[in-house]
Design a protein around this motif. Structure first.
Motif, PDB file in Angstrom:
ATOM      1  N   LYS A  57      -4.215  -2.484  -9.062  1.00 24.18           N
ATOM      2  CA  LYS A  57      -3.511  -2.250  -7.802  1.00 24.18           C
ATOM      3  C   LYS A  57      -2.799  -0.907  -7.886  1.00 24.18           C
ATOM      4  CE  LYS A  57      -0.598  -5.178  -5.044  1.00 24.18           C
ATOM      5  NZ  LYS A  57       0.359  -6.286  -5.092  1.00 24.18           N
ATOM      6  N   ILE A  58      -3.058  -0.038  -6.890  1.00 26.54           N
ATOM      7  CA  ILE A  58      -2.466   1.295  -6.910  1.00 26.54           C
ATOM      8  C   ILE A  58      -2.227   1.770  -5.485  1.00 26.54           C
ATOM      9  CG2 ILE A  58      -4.638   2.622  -6.880  1.00 26.54           C
ATOM     10  CD1 ILE A  58      -3.355   4.330  -9.196  1.00 26.54           C
ATOM     11  N   THR A  59      -1.281   2.678  -5.320  1.00 26.24           N
ATOM     12  CA  THR A  59      -0.991   3.233  -3.994  1.00 26.24           C
ATOM     13  C   THR A  59      -1.634   4.621  -3.862  1.00 26.24           C
ATOM     14  OG1 THR A  59       1.030   4.316  -4.723  1.00 26.24           O
ATOM     15  CG2 THR A  59       1.229   2.048  -3.890  1.00 26.24           C
ATOM     16  N   GLY A  60      -1.733   5.068  -2.630  1.00 24.54           N
ATOM     17  CA  GLY A  60      -2.223   6.426  -2.386  1.00 24.54           C
ATOM     18  C   GLY A  60      -1.318   7.460  -3.026  1.00 24.54           C
ATOM     19  N   LEU A  61      -0.009   7.207  -3.010  1.00 23.31           N
ATOM     20  CA  LEU A  61       0.937   8.120  -3.641  1.00 23.31           C
ATOM     21  C   LEU A  61       0.669   8.226  -5.135  1.00 23.31           C
ATOM     22  CD1 LEU A  61       3.431   9.934  -3.503  1.00 23.31           C
ATOM     23  CD2 LEU A  61       4.830   7.877  -3.758  1.00 23.31           C
ATOM     24  N   LYS A  62       0.456   7.096  -5.783  1.00 28.53           N
ATOM     25  CA  LYS A  62       0.188   7.102  -7.224  1.00 28.53           C
ATOM     26  C   LYS A  62      -1.144   7.806  -7.514  1.00 28.53           C
ATOM     27  CE  LYS A  62       2.175   5.564 -10.854  1.00 28.53           C
ATOM     28  NZ  LYS A  62       3.267   6.372 -11.391  1.00 28.53           N
ATOM     29  N   LEU A  63      -2.144   7.613  -6.657  1.00 30.97           N
ATOM     30  CA  LEU A  63      -3.419   8.316  -6.829  1.00 30.97           C
ATOM     31  C   LEU A  63      -3.210   9.829  -6.764  1.00 30.97           C
ATOM     32  CD1 LEU A  63      -5.730   6.031  -4.687  1.00 30.97           C
ATOM     33  CD2 LEU A  63      -6.003   6.487  -7.128  1.00 30.97           C
ATOM     34  N   ALA A  64      -2.386  10.283  -5.812  1.00 31.72           N
ATOM     35  CA  ALA A  64      -2.097  11.709  -5.687  1.00 31.72           C
ATOM     36  C   ALA A  64      -1.412  12.231  -6.949  1.00 31.72           C
ATOM     37  CB  ALA A  64      -1.230  11.976  -4.462  1.00 31.72           C
ATOM     38  N   GLU A  65      -0.422  11.493  -7.409  1.00 34.79           N
ATOM     39  CA  GLU A  65       0.309  11.905  -8.605  1.00 34.79           C
ATOM     40  C   GLU A  65      -0.602  11.965  -9.829  1.00 34.79           C
ATOM     41  OE1 GLU A  65       3.448   9.022  -8.746  1.00 34.79           O
ATOM     42  OE2 GLU A  65       4.624  10.060  -7.207  1.00 34.79           O
ATOM     43  N   THR A  66      -1.592  11.088  -9.879  1.00 37.15           N
ATOM     44  CA  THR A  66      -2.540  11.060 -10.995  1.00 37.15           C
ATOM     45  C   THR A  66      -3.252  12.398 -11.162  1.00 37.15           C
ATOM     46  OG1 THR A  66      -2.895   8.698 -10.769  1.00 37.15           O
ATOM     47  CG2 THR A  66      -4.653   9.927 -11.835  1.00 37.15           C
ATOM     48  N   VAL A  67      -3.522  13.057 -10.041  1.00 35.59           N
ATOM     49  CA  VAL A  67      -4.275  14.315 -10.101  1.00 35.59           C
ATOM     50  C   VAL A  67      -3.405  15.530  -9.799  1.00 35.59           C
ATOM     51  CG1 VAL A  67      -6.498  13.247  -9.674  1.00 35.59           C
ATOM     52  CG2 VAL A  67      -5.137  13.995  -7.730  1.00 35.59           C
ATOM     53  N   GLY A  68      -2.077  15.366  -9.922  1.00 41.84           N
ATOM     54  CA  GLY A  68      -1.164  16.492  -9.796  1.00 41.84           C
ATOM     55  C   GLY A  68      -0.849  16.916  -8.378  1.00 41.84           C
ATOM     56  N   HIS A  69      -1.016  16.027  -7.410  1.00 41.70           N
ATOM     57  CA  HIS A  69      -0.681  16.330  -6.020  1.00 41.70           C
ATOM     58  C   HIS A  69       0.500  15.467  -5.597  1.00 41.70           C
ATOM     59  CE1 HIS A  69      -4.136  18.903  -5.310  1.00 41.70           C
ATOM     60  NE2 HIS A  69      -4.893  18.007  -5.897  1.00 41.70           N
ATOM     61  N   PHE A  70       1.011  15.774  -4.429  1.00 40.65           N
ATOM     62  CA  PHE A  70       2.155  15.035  -3.909  1.00 40.65           C
ATOM     63  C   PHE A  70       1.816  14.473  -2.534  1.00 40.65           C
ATOM     64  CE2 PHE A  70       3.716  18.317  -6.737  1.00 40.65           C
ATOM     65  CZ  PHE A  70       4.432  17.559  -7.644  1.00 40.65           C
ATOM     66  N   GLY A  71       2.219  13.275  -2.277  1.00 38.74           N
ATOM     67  CA  GLY A  71       2.061  12.671  -0.964  1.00 38.74           C
ATOM     68  C   GLY A  71       0.915  11.678  -0.896  1.00 38.74           C
ATOM     69  N   CYS A  72       1.204  10.577  -0.239  1.00 36.48           N
ATOM     70  CA  CYS A  72       0.206   9.514  -0.139  1.00 36.48           C
ATOM     71  C   CYS A  72      -1.011   9.929   0.673  1.00 36.48           C
ATOM     72  CB  CYS A  72       0.823   8.247   0.447  1.00 36.48           C
ATOM     73  SG  CYS A  72       1.548   8.460   2.088  1.00 36.48           S
ATOM     74  N   ARG A  73      -0.822  10.776   1.677  1.00 34.21           N
ATOM     75  CA  ARG A  73      -1.968  11.215   2.483  1.00 34.21           C
ATOM     76  C   ARG A  73      -3.000  11.949   1.629  1.00 34.21           C
ATOM     77  NH1 ARG A  73       0.096  13.551   8.217  1.00 34.21           N
ATOM     78  NH2 ARG A  73       0.088  11.551   9.300  1.00 34.21           N
ATOM     79  N   ILE A  74      -2.530  12.832   0.777  1.00 36.92           N
ATOM     80  CA  ILE A  74      -3.440  13.585  -0.094  1.00 36.92           C
ATOM     81  C   ILE A  74      -4.181  12.629  -1.020  1.00 36.92           C
ATOM     82  CG2 ILE A  74      -3.570  15.291  -1.961  1.00 36.92           C
ATOM     83  CD1 ILE A  74      -3.082  16.562   0.744  1.00 36.92           C
ATOM     84  N   GLY A  75      -3.458  11.687  -1.626  1.00 36.69           N
ATOM     85  CA  GLY A  75      -4.100  10.730  -2.520  1.00 36.69           C
ATOM     86  C   GLY A  75      -5.153   9.913  -1.811  1.00 36.69           C
ATOM     87  N   ASN A  76      -4.822   9.404  -0.638  1.00 37.08           N
ATOM     88  CA  ASN A  76      -5.784   8.605   0.117  1.00 37.08           C
ATOM     89  C   ASN A  76      -6.968   9.435   0.600  1.00 37.08           C
ATOM     90  OD1 ASN A  76      -4.571   6.028  -0.097  1.00 37.08           O
ATOM     91  ND2 ASN A  76      -3.095   6.572   1.488  1.00 37.08           N
ATOM     92  N   LYS A  77      -6.717  10.672   1.016  1.00 37.42           N
ATOM     93  CA  LYS A  77      -7.824  11.534   1.475  1.00 37.42           C
ATOM     94  C   LYS A  77      -8.787  11.842   0.336  1.00 37.42           C
ATOM     95  CE  LYS A  77      -6.568  13.905   5.610  1.00 37.42           C
ATOM     96  NZ  LYS A  77      -6.330  15.128   6.320  1.00 37.42           N
ATOM     97  N   LYS A  78      -8.241  12.239  -0.799  1.00 34.60           N
ATOM     98  CA  LYS A  78      -9.102  12.568  -1.943  1.00 34.60           C
ATOM     99  C   LYS A  78      -9.885  11.339  -2.411  1.00 34.60           C
ATOM    100  CE  LYS A  78      -6.905  16.624  -3.874  1.00 34.60           C
ATOM    101  NZ  LYS A  78      -8.089  17.435  -3.809  1.00 34.60           N
ATOM    102  N   TYR A  79      -9.226  10.205  -2.466  1.00 31.76           N
ATOM    103  CA  TYR A  79      -9.889   8.972  -2.891  1.00 31.76           C
ATOM    104  C   TYR A  79     -10.926   8.540  -1.846  1.00 31.76           C
ATOM    105  CZ  TYR A  79     -10.000   4.831  -5.932  1.00 31.76           C
ATOM    106  OH  TYR A  79     -10.371   3.852  -6.829  1.00 31.76           O
ATOM    107  N   GLY A  80     -10.599   8.739  -0.587  1.00 34.49           N
ATOM    108  CA  GLY A  80     -11.537   8.416   0.482  1.00 34.49           C
ATOM    109  C   GLY A  80     -12.795   9.266   0.431  1.00 34.49           C
ATOM    110  N   ARG A  81     -12.643  10.535   0.116  1.00 35.83           N
ATOM    111  CA  ARG A  81     -13.821  11.411  -0.017  1.00 35.83           C
ATOM    112  C   ARG A  81     -14.705  10.946  -1.172  1.00 35.83           C
ATOM    113  NH1 ARG A  81     -10.208  16.519   0.607  1.00 35.83           N
ATOM    114  NH2 ARG A  81      -9.969  16.551   2.861  1.00 35.83           N
ATOM    115  N   LEU A  82     -14.089  10.575  -2.273  1.00 36.94           N
ATOM    116  CA  LEU A  82     -14.851  10.047  -3.406  1.00 36.94           C
ATOM    117  C   LEU A  82     -15.542   8.741  -3.021  1.00 36.94           C
ATOM    118  CD1 LEU A  82     -15.746   9.839  -6.368  1.00 36.94           C
ATOM    119  CD2 LEU A  82     -13.490   8.862  -6.873  1.00 36.94           C
ATOM    120  N   ALA A  83     -14.814   7.863  -2.363  1.00 33.70           N
ATOM    121  CA  ALA A  83     -15.389   6.576  -1.941  1.00 33.70           C
ATOM    122  C   ALA A  83     -16.570   6.785  -1.007  1.00 33.70           C
ATOM    123  CB  ALA A  83     -14.320   5.722  -1.270  1.00 33.70           C
ATOM    124  N   ALA A  84     -16.487   7.772  -0.120  1.00 33.04           N
ATOM    125  CA  ALA A  84     -17.595   8.058   0.798  1.00 33.04           C
ATOM    126  C   ALA A  84     -18.826   8.521   0.031  1.00 33.04           C
ATOM    127  CB  ALA A  84     -17.165   9.103   1.824  1.00 33.04           C
TER     128      ALA A  84
END
Length: 138
Positions: A57-84
């Motif tokens: 279980k992880i949040t978009g914010l934590k996903l962003a922080e994992t790759v050195g970015h800030f903000g849940c939108r960035i995390g969700n967008k990057k993860y969404g592109r990978l998921a696509a």
């Protein structure tokens, strides 16, 4: 928000008993897709972080922080592109929903719930976790 289908319909649609809905693949679908797509080290890091998170279980914010970015939108967008990319390579449809395309894509990898703000919490599907282990990513 989502198109509801029965478990029996989903199982028949994907041809096995390990798929829960048409947008969720079997472990072998994900393994094949992971071998086929090009992934950056950041994308691999996000998958690893999600798979290794407590309860997967992880949040978009934590996903962003994992790759050195800030903000849940960035995390969700990057993860969404990978998921696509994974969904396309696995020949899986994107979940039918009224959320943005990048969020809808993530449902191929995980179930999600929106928090009170903009962030989402994602719980990785068992089939994705199994595929990541089988592919040697985690």
């Amino acid at each position: 928000m989502f198109e509801m289908i029965s478990r029996d319909d989903a199982t028949r649609a994907r041809g096995g008993d390990t798929a829960l809905a048409p947008h969720i693949g079997r472990p072998e679908d994900y393994v094949r897709a992971l071998a086929e797509i090009e992934m950056s080290s950041c994308e691999r890091d996000m998958l690893r972080a999600h798979a290794k998170a407590p309860g997967r279980k992880i949040t978009g914010l934590k996903l962003a922080e994992t790759v050195g970015h800030f903000g849940c939108r960035i995390g969700n967008k990057k993860y969404g592109r990978l998921a696509a990319k994974i969904a396309a390579a696995a020949d899986l449809p994107i979940c039918k929903s009224d959320v943005s395309d990048y969020l809808a894509s993530i449902f191929t990898l995980a179930d999600g719930t929106q928090s009170d703000g903009e962030d989402w919490t994602w719980v990785m599907h068992d089939n994705v976790a199994r595929a990541l282990a089988d592919a040697g990513i985690v």
